[in-house]
Write a protein that holds these residues in place. Structure first.
Motif, mmCIF file in Angstrom:
data_model
loop_
_atom_site.group_PDB
_atom_site.id
_atom_site.type_symbol
_atom_site.label_atom_id
_atom_site.label_comp_id
_atom_site.label_asym_id
_atom_site.label_seq_id
_atom_site.Cartn_x
_atom_site.Cartn_y
_atom_site.Cartn_z
ATOM 1 N N HIS A 81 1.476 9.138 -7.437
ATOM 2 C CA HIS A 81 1.651 7.811 -8.019
ATOM 3 C C HIS A 81 0.273 7.206 -8.256
ATOM 4 C CE1 HIS A 81 0.560 6.481 -4.003
ATOM 5 N NE2 HIS A 81 1.545 7.204 -3.507
ATOM 6 N N CYS A 134 -3.011 2.652 -0.204
ATOM 7 C CA CYS A 134 -1.815 3.459 -0.446
ATOM 8 C C CYS A 134 -1.882 4.753 0.358
ATOM 9 C CB CYS A 134 -1.647 3.761 -1.934
ATOM 10 S SG CYS A 134 -2.822 4.971 -2.582
ATOM 11 N N ARG A 135 -0.738 5.352 0.576
ATOM 12 C CA ARG A 135 -0.643 6.623 1.292
ATOM 13 C C ARG A 135 -0.171 7.697 0.330
ATOM 14 N NH1 ARG A 135 -0.591 6.916 6.778
ATOM 15 N NH2 ARG A 135 0.984 8.565 6.818
ATOM 16 N N THR A 192 -4.345 8.312 3.918
ATOM 17 C CA THR A 192 -4.403 6.922 3.483
ATOM 18 C C THR A 192 -5.695 6.668 2.728
ATOM 19 O OG1 THR A 192 -3.113 6.208 5.401
ATOM 20 C CG2 THR A 192 -4.374 4.514 4.241
#
Length: 347
Positions: free
Chosen positions: A114, A120-121, A130
């Motif tokens: 994504h 974000c992870r 992370t």
């Protein structure tokens, strides 16, 4: 469909953090010294930079298997500790697989699950990671755009890559530059002219505009205007500061245009012999650029490592030991180091 042989992929025009491809023996010597100087547990960032450099050199000399393995060992090592240093070798594996024509694997490494942003992870090779550094997030998004576009073009063609790039026009001028480049490759004069005009509205970089104008003149088969664009690039180079990224950007732009068959002879071809170009190429110290402007096959400079097989083997063994010994310390008995110094063995 493969990238055209007549021009090197030149986008984006402005290089950032340019990595100089030193003459191979000197490059190998520096790698050996770096492996000795930076222990992976004490200086993982410095050691990782040396390992990434070595993986690139292995790829350049045609040792694809060990280049990819070295990248994978780094990924495994840094994922164990959740270190963001895993991302660069992970991307490099994608670049290697793309060169080998393994599009599915390359896509996995270029298109992370994504959009990437700080906090974000993501998952690499099934391991969570992370993203805590904005610069790493930017690298991931840049790879998605540039390498991703090349992959889509190679796999699906011009129409598909245009659709992809239109979705990324908000990412700044890079997507616009790539639209211009693929329009050039497709021979679409109208689209290339339109994209060049849009670039002119957003930049006053004379070198960049001269480069894209040169692409327009190649499609128009206008020798005189092409020569004028090359002269502008040469004048920008003449007035440039001694900045690695600036000089590399201009030299690569000149190389891209001068590689075209319209520049094989006549006034355009003589640009390649200008003393100024050779002086800046020597100042930069990039073996591939120097080989081009000296009219030598760039592969020949890497063939010169033919007498250094033992040193390459030793550096690889030492690098592999660093990575595997770390894993062994985490999970089992120690792995003994090679008996002699990697740095001292490279002359």
């Amino acid at each position: 469909m493969a990238m055209p042989a007549r021009l090197v992929f030149p986008v984006p025009f402005q290089r950032s953090g340019y990595f100089v491809r030193k003459p191979p023996a000197l490059w190998l010597r520096d790698i050996g010294a770096g492996l000795e100087a930076f222990a992976i547990n004490d200086r993982p960032d410095a050691c990782s930079a040396v390992l990434n450099s070595f993986a690139l050199l292995l790829l350049k000399i045609g040792d694809v298997t060990r280049s990819r393995r070295l990248c994978q060992l780094q990924v495994d090592r840094f994922l164990q500790s959740g270190d963001l240093l895993a991302i660069q070798p992970y991307i490099n594996i994608g670049r290697i697989d793309f060169r080998l024509g393994s599009h599915a694997s390359a896509a996995t490494h270029f298109f992370l699950p994504h959009a990437i942003f700080p906090g974000c992870r993501i998952r690499l090779d099934g391991m969570p990671l992370t993203i805590t550094d904005p610069s790493v997030a930017n690298v991931c998004e840049t790879v998605r755009l540039i390498e991703g576009a090349q992959l889509i073009f190679s796999r699906d063609g011009n129409a598909a890559v245009r659709i992809f790039l239109r979705k990324h026009l908000s990412h700044g001028s890079t997507a616009r530059e790539m639209m211009a480049w693929f329009a050039f490759h497709d021979g679409n004069r109208a689209l290339l002219a339109a994209e060049t005009s849009r670039l002119a509205e957003s930049t006053d970089d004379c070198g960049k505009l001269a480069f894209y104008n040169a692409l327009n003149q190649i499609l128009a088969r206008d020798d005189k205007k092409l020569f004028l664009s090359l002269c502008i690039l040469l004048e920008v180079l003449r007035g440039s500061p001694a900045d690695r990224d600036v000089i590399a950007s201009l030299l690569h732009a000149l190389k891209s245009i001068l590689s075209h068959d319209m520049c094989r002879d006549g006034p355009c071809a003589r640009i390649r012999d200008q003393q100024l170009v050779h002086e800046w190429a020597a100042w930069l110290g990039d073996a591939e650029l120097q080989a081009f402007f000296d009219r030598s096959p760039s592969r020949s400079c890497y063939e010169s490592l033919g007498g250094f097989e033992h040193e390459v083997d030793h550096c690889y063994g030492f690098a592999e030991w660093q990575l595997r010994s770390c894993a062994a310390r985490r999970s089992g008995p120690a792995v003994h180091a090679p008996s002699s110094s990697a740095a001292r063995r490279v002359g």
